[in-house]
Write a protein that holds these residues in place. Sequence first.
Motif, PDB file in Angstrom:
ATOM      1  N   LYS A 109       0.859  -1.184   0.000  1.00  0.00           N
ATOM      2  CA  LYS A 109       0.000   0.000   0.000  1.00  0.00           C
ATOM      3  C   LYS A 109       0.895   1.233   0.000  1.00  0.00           C
ATOM      4  O   LYS A 109       1.913   1.274   0.700  1.00  0.00           O
ATOM      5  N   ILE A 110       0.505   2.232  -0.770  1.00  0.00           N
ATOM      6  CA  ILE A 110       1.309   3.449  -0.883  1.00  0.00           C
ATOM      7  C   ILE A 110       0.670   4.564  -0.060  1.00  0.00           C
ATOM      8  O   ILE A 110      -0.544   4.778  -0.109  1.00  0.00           O
ATOM      9  N   PHE A 111       1.518   5.257   0.690  1.00  0.00           N
ATOM     10  CA  PHE A 111       1.092   6.344   1.567  1.00  0.00           C
ATOM     11  C   PHE A 111       1.843   7.621   1.191  1.00  0.00           C
ATOM     12  O   PHE A 111       2.974   7.561   0.713  1.00  0.00           O
ATOM     13  N   ALA A 112       1.229   8.759   1.467  1.00  0.00           N
ATOM     14  CA  ALA A 112       1.889  10.050   1.285  1.00  0.00           C
ATOM     15  C   ALA A 112       1.609  10.912   2.513  1.00  0.00           C
ATOM     16  O   ALA A 112       0.457  11.045   2.944  1.00  0.00           O
ATOM     17  N   THR A 113       2.673  11.450   3.087  1.00  0.00           N
ATOM     18  CA  THR A 113       2.574  12.319   4.262  1.00  0.00           C
ATOM     19  C   THR A 113       3.546  13.475   4.085  1.00  0.00           C
ATOM     20  O   THR A 113       4.401  13.449   3.195  1.00  0.00           O
ATOM     21  N   ASP A 114       3.430  14.470   4.969  1.00  0.00           N
ATOM     22  CA  ASP A 114       4.488  15.468   5.026  1.00  0.00           C
ATOM     23  C   ASP A 114       5.792  14.753   5.342  1.00  0.00           C
ATOM     24  O   ASP A 114       5.797  13.723   6.024  1.00  0.00           O
ATOM     25  N   ARG A 115       6.895  15.292   4.859  1.00  0.00           N
ATOM     26  CA  ARG A 115       8.200  14.640   5.006  1.00  0.00           C
ATOM     27  C   ARG A 115       9.010  15.159   6.194  1.00  0.00           C
ATOM     28  O   ARG A 115       9.969  14.521   6.615  1.00  0.00           O
ATOM     29  N   ILE A 116       8.629  16.290   6.744  1.00  0.00           N
ATOM     30  CA  ILE A 116       9.403  16.899   7.822  1.00  0.00           C
ATOM     31  C   ILE A 116       8.742  16.585   9.166  1.00  0.00           C
ATOM     32  O   ILE A 116       7.548  16.806   9.359  1.00  0.00           O
ATOM     33  N   CYS A 117       9.527  16.065  10.093  1.00  0.00           N
ATOM     34  CA  CYS A 117       9.042  15.724  11.427  1.00  0.00           C
ATOM     35  C   CYS A 117       8.416  16.954  12.081  1.00  0.00           C
ATOM     36  O   CYS A 117       8.928  18.061  11.949  1.00  0.00           O
TER      37      CYS A 117
END
Length: 104
Positions: free
Chosen positions: A36-44
């Motif tokens: 499954k592919i997910f997309a989120t912000d990349r910066i903690c």
Amino acid sequence: MISWIKACDAKTLNNGEMIDFDFEEKKILISKVNNKIFATDRICTHAYADLSTGFVNEDETTVTCPLHMSRFNLETGMPENLPAEVPLKTYKVEIREGWVYILI
């Protein structure tokens, strides 16, 4: 304006891998876990750290920040341990004709 953005070739993303994707001012993390592919912000959200240099935990569907080891759920963006307390923004993902599209 909300629109679907063509992000990457779905075939180049293997299970347990992450890639970084930039669109305008957004820094996005694209991850593939359990097919499954997910997309989120990349910066903690705790401290400025690029999550693409962290690691994916396939058993938990989380990404771990390389700086202070906070884990974020890739589906919800919610932090699963301290020191992070603020969730990551998540993005809807679709696969179209072999390409990953992200709703931004």
